[in-house]
Write an enzyme that holds these catalytic residues in place. Structure first.
Site, short mmCIF file in Angstrom:
data_model
loop_
_atom_site.label_atom_id
_atom_site.label_comp_id
_atom_site.label_asym_id
_atom_site.label_seq_id
_atom_site.Cartn_x
_atom_site.Cartn_y
_atom_site.Cartn_z
CD GLN A 1 3.63 5.72 2.94
OE1 GLN A 1 2.65 5.23 2.38
NE2 GLN A 1 4.59 4.98 3.45
N GLY B 1 0.85 -1.19 0.00
CA GLY B 1 0.00 0.00 0.00
C GLY B 1 0.88 1.24 0.00
CG HIS C 1 -0.26 1.30 7.55
ND1 HIS C 1 0.71 0.83 8.42
CD2 HIS C 1 0.41 2.03 6.61
CE1 HIS C 1 1.90 1.28 8.03
NE2 HIS C 1 1.75 2.01 6.93
CD GLU C 2 -1.12 2.51 3.02
OE1 GLU C 2 -0.55 3.61 3.17
OE2 GLU C 2 -0.51 1.43 3.00
CB CYS D 1 5.54 2.01 7.70
SG CYS D 1 5.10 3.52 6.83
CG LEU D 2 6.82 0.89 1.65
CD1 LEU D 2 6.11 1.23 0.34
CD2 LEU D 2 7.95 -0.12 1.42
CG HIS E 1 0.81 6.80 5.87
ND1 HIS E 1 1.98 7.21 6.50
CD2 HIS E 1 1.00 5.48 5.59
CE1 HIS E 1 2.82 6.17 6.59
NE2 HIS E 1 2.24 5.10 6.05
O1 GNR Z 1 4.09 -2.65 2.52
C1 GNR Z 1 3.51 -2.50 3.60
N1 GNR Z 1 3.24 -3.57 4.37
C2 GNR Z 1 2.42 -3.53 5.48
C3 GNR Z 1 2.45 -4.62 6.35
C4 GNR Z 1 1.64 -4.63 7.46
C5 GNR Z 1 0.82 -3.58 7.72
C6 GNR Z 1 0.79 -2.47 6.89
C7 GNR Z 1 1.59 -2.46 5.78
S1 GNR Z 1 1.54 -1.10 4.71
C8 GNR Z 1 3.16 -1.14 4.06
C9 GNR Z 1 3.34 -0.07 2.98
C10 GNR Z 1 3.20 1.30 3.61
O2 GNR Z 1 4.02 1.79 4.32
N2 GNR Z 1 2.08 1.91 3.40
O3 GNR Z 1 1.86 3.10 3.98
NI NI Z 2 3.06 3.14 5.78
#
Ligand code: GNR
Ligand code: NI
Length: 168
Positions: free
Chosen positions: A51, A46, A134-135, A92-93, A138
């Site tokens: 980001q 995601g 999670h997104e 998270c990336l 952000h």
């Molecule tokens: O790639 C991603 N893997 C992930 C694993 C567990 C819970 C949430 C995520 S999202 C993350 C990519 C990202 O940072 N999205 O904002």
């Molecule tokens: Ni993230």
């Protein structure tokens, strides 16, 4: 198409609150394509516009094994969430190398626009529900580590700043 650079925690720009998209036009569709390319390149499941330092309510997600099921959410809103909660180990990336458990509602219903500006609703559970929340965090300027203790946050911050220094 372009791979965009991803902001790394702790960067104040990760805490900006994204604004709604007024019109889903070609510029937004280009942003969606670039975000998808960036997500697949990383690779991640995601990515939120925040980001890549674009403060608009745009999310791309692909949780498929085959990486061919892109989902686009513009101006997403959670319209319902379960009382049941679930713990999942998130990453998270924007916080590379850090994984920790976050508790969130197990199931949510989301309303959003697709890349043609058409409204849709989706019931999500499992990994899709985790990723959507999670997104959407952000977009609200929140990084998943903010769900962890203050002590963990300060350790993660120090680790990230040190990694930044050694990379430079
Ligand atoms: O790639 C991603 N893997 C992930 C694993 C567990 C819970 C949430 C995520 S999202 C993350 C990519 C990202 O940072 N999205 O904002
Ligand atoms: Ni993230």
């Amino acid at each position: 198409m372009a791979v965009l650079s991803i902001l790394k925690y702790p960067d104040a720009r990760l805490h900006q609150v994204a604004k709604p998209v007024a019109h889903v036009d070609d510029a937004i569709r280009r942003l969606v394509r670039d975000m998808a390319e960036t997500m697949y390149d990383a690779p991640g499941i995601g990515l939120a516009a925040t980001q890549v330092d674009v403060h608009l309510r745009v999310i791309v997600i692909d949780i498929s094994e085959t990486k061919d099921e892109l989902r686009v959410f513009i101006n997403p809103q959670i319209v319902a969430s379960s009382d049941d909660r679930k713990i999942y180990e998130e990453g998270c990336l924007s916080v590379p190398g850090v994984y920790d458990e976050v508790e969130r509602p197990d199931r949510i219903r989301v309303r959003a626009l697709d890349e043609n500006g058409k409204s849709f609703e989706l019931d999500a559970d499992g990994l899709l529900a985790v990723c959507l929340q999670h997104e959407m965090d952000h977009l609200a300027g929140r990084v998943f580590v903010q769900h962890l203790s203050r002590l963990k946050q300060s350790r993660i911050r120090a680790k990230m700043l040190k990694a930044e220094r050694t990379a430079a």
